[in-house]
Design an enzyme around this catalytic site. Structure first.
Site, mmCIF file in Angstrom:
data_model
loop_
_atom_site.group_PDB
_atom_site.id
_atom_site.type_symbol
_atom_site.label_atom_id
_atom_site.label_comp_id
_atom_site.label_asym_id
_atom_site.label_seq_id
_atom_site.Cartn_x
_atom_site.Cartn_y
_atom_site.Cartn_z
ATOM 1 N N ALA A 28 -4.405 7.526 -4.225
ATOM 2 C CA ALA A 28 -3.206 7.139 -4.627
ATOM 3 C C ALA A 28 -3.357 5.728 -4.893
ATOM 4 C CB ALA A 28 -2.325 7.345 -3.529
ATOM 5 N N SER A 81 0.900 -0.848 0.182
ATOM 6 C CA SER A 81 0.200 -0.031 -0.038
ATOM 7 C C SER A 81 0.961 1.066 0.048
ATOM 8 C CB SER A 81 -0.949 0.022 1.068
ATOM 9 O OG SER A 81 -2.066 1.040 1.007
ATOM 10 N N ASN A 82 0.402 2.310 0.426
ATOM 11 C CA ASN A 82 1.099 3.796 0.531
ATOM 12 C C ASN A 82 0.810 4.482 1.872
ATOM 13 O OD1 ASN A 82 -1.146 5.191 -0.479
ATOM 14 N ND2 ASN A 82 -0.707 3.882 -2.420
ATOM 15 N N GLN A 83 1.388 5.536 1.899
ATOM 16 C CA GLN A 83 0.856 6.503 3.056
ATOM 17 C C GLN A 83 -0.275 7.339 2.834
ATOM 18 O OE1 GLN A 83 4.959 8.320 3.613
ATOM 19 N NE2 GLN A 83 5.381 6.789 5.304
#
Length: 225
Positions: free
Chosen positions: A96, A28-30
């Site tokens: 995102a 995943s991402n932030q």
């Protein structure tokens, strides 16, 4: 001016996606979803008909929970967005979405056996690009470009490739972008005109973005002869 968007059908994507390696592990991402949710709240308060397609987030929002379409993966987000493409007036791609997803997802937890493992990835569908391919001249789309270098050049490239009407550019610097309650943006329009803004709260940034969208719906002045 604010009544311009009343009853407009507006899609907003927000938050991260999760691309699963196995049932318990994912990439995943932030992204926190704060920017997308701030835009959704503001548009909802202006009377717009907002479809919020959201990846997994843990934020407190005033946006109606029953109007949130919750998804996890990039494919799920695309599938939900695609259902709405034909009826939209505006699409705001703030999520995102992971660029890549594992080619194979294990049905059972991957055991720690080898010192090294290799995982093959394939491209995720580009939701904004797919909408840009099919949108009509009456439909508007807004993208986001979070870049670590050559911010405006990369934003301009995305603007053209994905057929955006404008793109919101920023960097993951301190107090900007992922995880913060503030953001510092620049808005690049399809005519390549650029407006830069100072650091503001994300709700103030949301209003700046919405003001730019409202400008798109102003009638073009007739030329006098």
């Amino acid at each position: 001016m604010q009544n311009t968007l009343k009853n407009k059908k507006i899609l907003i994507t927000a938050g991260p996606t999760r691309e699963y390696l196995d049932p318990v592990r994912f990439i995943s991402n932030q992204s926190t979803g704060k920017m997308g949710y701030a835009i959704a709240e503001t548009l909802h308060n202006l009377g717009a008909n907002v479809y919020l397609v959201s990846g997994p987030v843990t934020i407190t929002s005033n946006f109606p929970k029953d109007k949130i379409i919750a998804v996890e993966t990039g494919k799920q987000m695309y599938d939900e967005c695609k259902k709405l493409f034909n009826e939209l007036d505006i699409a705001i791609f703030c999520a995102a979405v992971a660029d890549y997803t594992p080619k194979i997802t294990s049905e059972i937890k991957i055991k720690k056996i080898e010192n090294e493992i290799s995982i093959e990835f394939i491209k995720n569908v580009d939701i904004a690009y797919e909408f840009g391919r099919v949108k009509t001249s009456q439909q508007k789309s807004i993208g986001f470009a979070l870049e670590t270098n050559n911010v405006l050049d990369n934003a301009a490239s995305k603007l053209n490739k994905k057929n955006f009407n404008c793109i919101v550019a920023n960097s993951p610097n301190k107090d900007e972008g992922f995880g913060y309650d503030t953001n510092k943006i620049a808005i690049l329009k399809s005519d390549l005109s650029l407006t830069e803004y100072p650091l503001k709260s994300k709700h103030e940034v949301a209003q700046d973005i919405i003001n730019a969208i409202i400008e798109m719906f102003k009638p073009v002045a007739e030329t006098a002869f």
